[in-house]
Write a protein that holds these residues in place. Structure first.
Motif, PDB file in Angstrom:
ATOM      1  N   LYS A 503       0.853  -1.191   0.000  1.00  0.00           N
ATOM      2  CA  LYS A 503       0.000   0.000   0.000  1.00  0.00           C
ATOM      3  C   LYS A 503       0.890   1.242   0.000  1.00  0.00           C
ATOM      4  O   LYS A 503       1.986   1.234   0.570  1.00  0.00           O
ATOM      5  N   GLN A 504       0.408   2.270  -0.639  1.00  0.00           N
ATOM      6  CA  GLN A 504       1.122   3.545  -0.655  1.00  0.00           C
ATOM      7  C   GLN A 504       0.214   4.588  -0.018  1.00  0.00           C
ATOM      8  O   GLN A 504      -1.005   4.513  -0.161  1.00  0.00           O
ATOM      9  N   PRO A 505       0.810   5.537   0.662  1.00  0.00           N
ATOM     10  CA  PRO A 505      -0.038   6.603   1.215  1.00  0.00           C
ATOM     11  C   PRO A 505      -0.740   7.362   0.093  1.00  0.00           C
ATOM     12  O   PRO A 505      -0.175   7.509  -1.001  1.00  0.00           O
ATOM     13  N   ILE A 506      -1.940   7.762   0.314  1.00  0.00           N
ATOM     14  CA  ILE A 506      -2.649   8.562  -0.694  1.00  0.00           C
ATOM     15  C   ILE A 506      -2.116   9.997  -0.623  1.00  0.00           C
ATOM     16  O   ILE A 506      -2.074  10.600   0.466  1.00  0.00           O
ATOM     17  N   GLN A 507      -1.664  10.492  -1.761  1.00  0.00           N
ATOM     18  CA  GLN A 507      -1.116  11.848  -1.803  1.00  0.00           C
ATOM     19  C   GLN A 507      -2.283  12.836  -1.901  1.00  0.00           C
ATOM     20  O   GLN A 507      -3.043  12.803  -2.857  1.00  0.00           O
TER      21      GLN A 507
END
Ligand code: URP
Ligand code: ZN
Ligand code: ZN
Length: 510
Positions: A503-507
């Motif tokens: 998962k990647q942080p939502i920008q």
């Protein structure tokens, strides 16, 4: 055979090489195909498979005309000489593997079970000493029964230096072997890092404990209290918890001795959802129901006390169907034997009956009869669920689990038409009870070859085996430890699925 009989085993020079051996005239049965071929074994391995083979002078010949030449059975779940519930299992590595070989099983995976607080490395060394008497090859799963930095460290040593590729987790046996969720999580996480497969005894230990107390409070002290105290919901819950934990960590999970439809449904759901998981079925659970606990003969009823217990009618057939459908993958026995005297420790309190039954000798026959003879599966699938799948899952393939050039010459030559009657009076293990007493089965291991050596020859006349008359010529101490590397088949897709799950942080705009 009874608890009093101690040894049928040769004490011959274990280092003497077996002479070349030709198994001629049979049908070779692997998990993927059946074909007419002779099999030549030299120096413990399969040297050639085919017709009109060149054979060395002095080759011993086994006539397998009309017989099925299949990989020797792999029993993924045994407990030889297990110290358990204030006693020690009566069949040790010598007698347990003797039974295995007579019954066509040529490899076992036993369990190192450290006491909570004990070094798992020290326990492994202790089990190796006990296994020095084995007459067939053996591997070890190591149980994680407590958690600490030392356990974490030693798991690394076991996998990197001792050939351990699977760990076991008990969710039952509260106050003894049971792990809580935190320890389970820690061990699964560490095992994943090491590429070792997590196996689980899935029964909810708290529910079982409460169930046992309820039975005793109601004055139920006999063996019938055993199945009543640990009904299928205990197993279904723990199976789901183990699989969900594996799903969350994204590590493969193998559930040992799935005994009931409810738990198998949980496995089926997980598999259908794409999870890498496996289910093992015991020959006993697949062929015996819980009526054994309610019989008049209390001694016999006590002998069936094992965990999970034998289940109500309908469940054995559900397990067979699961194997046929590929929901279940392997078959085993959980061979863990206690004589009547030992079982009697719980004569007045079923919770004190040492848990465990026999099976190591009879698995191949009982399952051939129930599955092949009764039309549930074909012979290739039989090989898959009695050896090949186990060898693949536990990273012993193609050394084990297939008749092929270069594989170990571990072979079961099965007479698919011969019959035998199973009995404590003729079996080759030590325990004084057989859970299939009096059962006639079709499908008799006529010959067993272990490491290229002919170790079992049944006496069959007019299609009926005289089991006691069979010739056993195993060699105490000839079994070798099977070192299993990590990151086997179960881990093949893990790097990809790990990546997909990242998962990647939502920008977000500030
Ligand atoms: O009853 C059993 N199965 N005894 C052996 C230990 C275990 O739970 O596998
Ligand atoms: Zn168990
Ligand atoms: Zn077990």
């Amino acid at each position: 055979m009874s608890c009093l009989v101690t040894s049928l085993t040769q004490t011959a020079d274990t280092t003497a090489p077996a002479p070349p051996l030709l198994i001629s005239g049979g049908d070779v049965v692997n998990a993927d195909q059946t074909f007419r071929a002779d099999v030549l074994c030299v120096d413990g391995v399969i040297a050639a498979v085919g017709l009109d083979l060149d054979v060395p002078e002095g080759t011993q010949v086994v006539d397998a005309t009309g017989l099925l030449v299949m990989p020797g059975g792999v029993d993924t779940h045994t407990h030889c000489r297990l110290p358990f519930m204030s006693t020690v299992a009566i069949d040790d590595f010598e007698t347990g593997t003797r039974g295995a070989l007579c019954g066509g099983t040529t490899s076992i995976i036993d369990f190192v079970i450290p006491s909570p607080g004990q070094s798992i490395l020290a326990a492994f060394d202790q089990w190796q000493e006990w296994a020095a008497d084995a007459q067939c090859d053996f591997g070890f799963h190591v149980a994680i029964t407590w958690w600490s930095d030392q356990v974490e460290e030693e798991m690394g040593i076991l996998t990197r230096e001792r050939g351990v590729a699977s760990f076991k987790h008990f969710l039952a046996y509260k106050g003894a072997l049971m792990l809580d969720d935190e320890a389970l999580y820690n061990s699964f996480t560490r095992a994943k890092e090491l590429g070792a497969l997590c196996t689980v005894h899935a029964e909810n230990g708290e529910m079982v404990y409460r169930g046992q107390m309820k039975m005793l409070e109601a004055g139920i002290t006999g063996p019938e209290g055993h199945p009543w105290s640990r009904p299928v919901e205990c197993e279904a819950e723990a199976t789901d918890r183990a699989l969900r934990t594996g799903e969350f960590i994204n590590t493969p999970v193998y559930i040992v001795h799935v005994s009931c439809k409810e738990a198998m449904d949980v496995v089926a759901r997980a598999k259908a959802a794409g999870q890498v998981c496996y289910a093992e079925v015991l020959a006993g659970h697949a062929t015996i129901d819980d009526s054994v606990y309610f019989q008049e003969d209390k001694r016999a009823a006590m002998h069936y006390v094992m965990s999970p217990p034998f289940r109500p009618a309908g469940n054995p057939d559900a397990l067979i169907n699961a194997l046929a459908a590929g929901v279940a993958d392997t078959t085993a026995t959980d061979n863990c034997t206690f004589c009547t005297e030992q079982k009697s420790m719980g004569a007045d309190d079923f919770t004190k009956i040492p848990n465990g039954t026999a099976g190591i000798e009879d698995r191949m026959s009982v399952l051939f009869d129930r599955m092949v003879v009764q039309g549930a599966i074909d012979v290739n699938k039989f090989v898959a669920v009695t050896s090949t799948n186990a060898a693949r899952i536990f990273n012993m393939y193609p050394r084990k689990g297939v008749i092929a050039v270069g594989s170990d010459a571990d072979i079961c030559v099965m007479d698919p038409n011969a019959k035998r009657v199973i009995s404590v009076n003729t079996h080759h293990v030590k325990v004084d009870f057989n859970p299939w007493e009096g059962r006639e089965v079709t499908g008799v291991p006529a010959f067993t070859v272990c490491a290229g050596r002919l170790v079992w020859k049944a006496v069959i006349a007019d299609g009926v085996a005289d089991w006691a008359a069979g010739e056993f010529s195993g060699v105490k101490g000839s079994g070798r430890y099977i070192e299993r590397p990590c990151f086997g088949l179960p881990f093949e897709t893990v790097p990809v699925t790990d990546k997909l799950r990242e998962k990647q942080p939502i920008q977000r705009a500030e």
